[in-house]
Write a protein that holds these residues in place. Structure first.
Motif, PDB file in Angstrom:
ATOM      1  N   LEU A  51       0.832  -1.192   0.000  1.00 30.39           N
ATOM      2  CA  LEU A  51       0.000   0.000   0.000  1.00 30.39           C
ATOM      3  C   LEU A  51       0.871   1.247   0.000  1.00 30.39           C
ATOM      4  O   LEU A  51       2.008   1.227   0.475  1.00 30.39           O
ATOM      5  N   THR A  52       0.325   2.330  -0.498  1.00 28.79           N
ATOM      6  CA  THR A  52       0.984   3.620  -0.347  1.00 28.79           C
ATOM      7  C   THR A  52       0.546   4.263   0.959  1.00 28.79           C
ATOM      8  O   THR A  52      -0.617   4.193   1.338  1.00 28.79           O
ATOM      9  N   GLY A  53       1.495   4.874   1.622  1.00 29.31           N
ATOM     10  CA  GLY A  53       1.156   5.594   2.841  1.00 29.31           C
ATOM     11  C   GLY A  53       1.002   7.075   2.608  1.00 29.31           C
ATOM     12  O   GLY A  53       0.808   7.861   3.535  1.00 29.31           O
ATOM     13  N   CYS A  54       1.049   7.464   1.339  1.00 33.29           N
ATOM     14  CA  CYS A  54       0.968   8.880   0.982  1.00 33.29           C
ATOM     15  C   CYS A  54       0.176   9.007  -0.307  1.00 33.29           C
ATOM     16  O   CYS A  54       0.744   9.004  -1.399  1.00 33.29           O
ATOM     17  N   VAL A 107       2.666  -4.185   3.638  1.00 34.44           N
ATOM     18  CA  VAL A 107       3.881  -3.422   3.384  1.00 34.44           C
ATOM     19  C   VAL A 107       3.438  -2.041   2.932  1.00 34.44           C
ATOM     20  O   VAL A 107       2.686  -1.918   1.959  1.00 34.44           O
ATOM     21  N   ILE A 108       3.888  -1.017   3.626  1.00 30.55           N
ATOM     22  CA  ILE A 108       3.459   0.339   3.315  1.00 30.55           C
ATOM     23  C   ILE A 108       4.672   1.185   2.973  1.00 30.55           C
ATOM     24  O   ILE A 108       5.629   1.272   3.751  1.00 30.55           O
ATOM     25  N   LEU A 109       4.631   1.770   1.785  1.00 28.19           N
ATOM     26  CA  LEU A 109       5.714   2.630   1.319  1.00 28.19           C
ATOM     27  C   LEU A 109       5.323   4.091   1.514  1.00 28.19           C
ATOM     28  O   LEU A 109       4.159   4.454   1.403  1.00 28.19           O
ATOM     29  N   MET A 110       6.305   4.930   1.800  1.00 30.18           N
ATOM     30  CA  MET A 110       6.090   6.380   1.937  1.00 30.18           C
ATOM     31  C   MET A 110       5.065   6.706   3.021  1.00 30.18           C
ATOM     32  O   MET A 110       4.233   7.590   2.861  1.00 30.18           O
ATOM     33  N   GLY A 111       5.137   5.987   4.130  1.00 27.20           N
ATOM     34  CA  GLY A 111       4.086   6.142   5.132  1.00 27.20           C
ATOM     35  C   GLY A 111       4.509   6.692   6.477  1.00 27.20           C
ATOM     36  O   GLY A 111       3.663   6.808   7.377  1.00 27.20           O
ATOM     37  N   ILE A 112       5.768   7.029   6.652  1.00 24.57           N
ATOM     38  CA  ILE A 112       6.224   7.465   7.973  1.00 24.57           C
ATOM     39  C   ILE A 112       5.496   8.724   8.438  1.00 24.57           C
ATOM     40  O   ILE A 112       5.136   8.859   9.609  1.00 24.57           O
ATOM     41  N   GLY A 113       5.247   9.639   7.523  1.00 23.47           N
ATOM     42  CA  GLY A 113       4.554  10.877   7.890  1.00 23.47           C
ATOM     43  C   GLY A 113       3.132  10.646   8.366  1.00 23.47           C
ATOM     44  O   GLY A 113       2.567  11.475   9.092  1.00 23.47           O
ATOM     45  N   ASN A 114       2.538   9.513   7.962  1.00 25.52           N
ATOM     46  CA  ASN A 114       1.154   9.196   8.353  1.00 25.52           C
ATOM     47  C   ASN A 114       1.090   7.969   9.252  1.00 25.52           C
ATOM     48  O   ASN A 114       0.043   7.326   9.346  1.00 25.52           O
ATOM     49  N   LEU A 115       2.190   7.651   9.908  1.00 26.44           N
ATOM     50  CA  LEU A 115       2.277   6.410  10.677  1.00 26.44           C
ATOM     51  C   LEU A 115       1.193   6.318  11.744  1.00 26.44           C
ATOM     52  O   LEU A 115       0.538   5.284  11.904  1.00 26.44           O
ATOM     53  N   SER A 116       0.979   7.378  12.492  1.00 31.12           N
ATOM     54  CA  SER A 116      -0.026   7.361  13.552  1.00 31.12           C
ATOM     55  C   SER A 116      -1.412   7.096  12.987  1.00 31.12           C
ATOM     56  O   SER A 116      -2.185   6.289  13.532  1.00 31.12           O
ATOM     57  N   LEU A 117      -1.739   7.759  11.869  1.00 33.13           N
ATOM     58  CA  LEU A 117      -3.057   7.585  11.252  1.00 33.13           C
ATOM     59  C   LEU A 117      -3.238   6.174  10.716  1.00 33.13           C
ATOM     60  O   LEU A 117      -4.318   5.582  10.830  1.00 33.13           O
ATOM     61  N   GLU A 162       7.054   5.305  19.457  1.00 26.75           N
ATOM     62  CA  GLU A 162       8.458   4.887  19.405  1.00 26.75           C
ATOM     63  C   GLU A 162       9.200   5.596  18.273  1.00 26.75           C
ATOM     64  O   GLU A 162      10.364   6.000  18.422  1.00 26.75           O
ATOM     65  N   ALA A 163       8.531   5.753  17.139  1.00 23.37           N
ATOM     66  CA  ALA A 163       9.154   6.430  16.003  1.00 23.37           C
ATOM     67  C   ALA A 163       9.429   7.892  16.324  1.00 23.37           C
ATOM     68  O   ALA A 163      10.480   8.439  15.967  1.00 23.37           O
ATOM     69  N   ALA A 164       8.485   8.536  16.980  1.00 25.69           N
ATOM     70  CA  ALA A 164       8.668   9.938  17.362  1.00 25.69           C
ATOM     71  C   ALA A 164       9.798  10.076  18.372  1.00 25.69           C
ATOM     72  O   ALA A 164      10.620  11.001  18.281  1.00 25.69           O
ATOM     73  N   ARG A 165       9.873   9.148  19.320  1.00 26.94           N
ATOM     74  CA  ARG A 165      10.903   9.210  20.353  1.00 26.94           C
ATOM     75  C   ARG A 165      12.306   9.059  19.752  1.00 26.94           C
ATOM     76  O   ARG A 165      13.263   9.684  20.211  1.00 26.94           O
ATOM     77  N   SER A 166      12.413   8.213  18.724  1.00 28.03           N
ATOM     78  CA  SER A 166      13.719   7.966  18.114  1.00 28.03           C
ATOM     79  C   SER A 166      13.992   8.859  16.902  1.00 28.03           C
ATOM     80  O   SER A 166      14.989   8.686  16.216  1.00 28.03           O
ATOM     81  N   HIS A 167      13.062   9.789  16.639  1.00 25.51           N
ATOM     82  CA  HIS A 167      13.193  10.712  15.502  1.00 25.51           C
ATOM     83  C   HIS A 167      13.351   9.951  14.176  1.00 25.51           C
ATOM     84  O   HIS A 167      14.155  10.311  13.327  1.00 25.51           O
ATOM     85  N   PHE A 168      12.577   8.895  14.036  1.00 17.70           N
ATOM     86  CA  PHE A 168      12.634   8.053  12.842  1.00 17.70           C
ATOM     87  C   PHE A 168      12.084   8.816  11.638  1.00 17.70           C
ATOM     88  O   PHE A 168      11.044   9.454  11.719  1.00 17.70           O
TER      89      PHE A 168
END
Length: 255
Positions: A144-147, A170-180, A220-226
């Protein structure tokens, strides 16, 4: 003047050795090489000395060239009689907008060839020690696309469909929308304890992996600045990483 030809070439997921032989040949034949941000710069050295290099990289908040400008550039160079290699990360037809470029070339009667590449959707999890399918754990996977296109009024992703615990996502380009993404899956019935892996710069020497669950991965991603670029893998196959992770162990040994 005779029209040139365009190669829409997949460069693979990052490791320059994962490009195909045919992809490498298209670089060696190029008069013009138009390449993306995630393409290994090691591949550029295989281009001829006379080749013109054009960076067309796209960043999360900035595009060096808009897609319409890239399409126009491909057409212009080919109409000038040039052999053009459009070097794209992963595979050109897997969320690479290669279909749009091919359509633009076809509209202008320009010869082109699509050279598939190893997609990051499969290669990056493999380098992290995560098989997307495994007997008794997951018999299918979905990419899936994450964006999505920001101009869409509503998401085209039916999250209820992907709440099945038996399928790997498997989600590509999705870090910016990880919480959602996590919230949507949990809201539609996927267990909050489902394992999640975030793989940064997969297949490259700076690859790192962060593992959590749908319930805590965003925190966890926010804490580690992923950050991007990253591939998200969701499903029970992520648990296998503890036993069969191999690439990052090699990196530690090399250090």
């Amino acid at each position: 003047m005779q029209k040139g030809k365009v190669y829409l070439t997949g460069a693979g997921p990052g490791d320059p050795k994962l490009i195909t032989l045919k992809g490498l040949e298209s670089i060696q034949q190029a008069d013009v090489l138009i390449y993306d941000r995630l393409v290994s710069r090691e591949l550029l050295k295989y281009a001829p000395e006379h080749a013109e290099f054009v960076f067309a990289g796209k960043f999360p908040n900035h595009h060096t060239l808009r897609q319409e400008e890239i399409n126009k550039l491909l057409v212009e160079k080919a109409l000038a009689g040039k052999t053009v290699t459009r070097l794209k990360g992963g595979d050109p037809f897997v969320f690479g907008r290669g279909g749009e470029e091919a359509a633009a070339l076809a509209e202008h009667g320009i010869e082109f060839e699509v050279i598939p590449g190893v997609t990051s959707a499969v290669a990056v999890p493999a380098y992290a020690g995560i098989p997307l399918t495994h007997r008794g754990i997951a018999s299918s996977f979905c990419v899936l696309t994450g964006c999505e296109n920001p101009e869409k009024e509503n998401s085209a992703i039916d999250w209820a469909r992907y709440a099945n615990d038996q399928e790997t996502l498997v989600i590509l380009m999705g870090i910016g929308n990880l919480s959602l993404i996590a919230e949507n899956l949990i809201a539609n019935g996927r267990s909050s304890a489902t394992p999640v892996a975030l793989i940064h710069w997969g297949t490259c020497q700076k690859q790192t992996t962060l593992v959590g669950t749908l319930a805590n991965i965003a925190e966890e991603a926010a804490r580690s600045h992923f950050q991007n670029p990253a591939v998200i893998v969701i499903g029970d196959v992520v648990r296998l990483r503890e036993r069969i992770a191999w690439f990052e162990k090699q990196l530690v040994m090399e250090v």
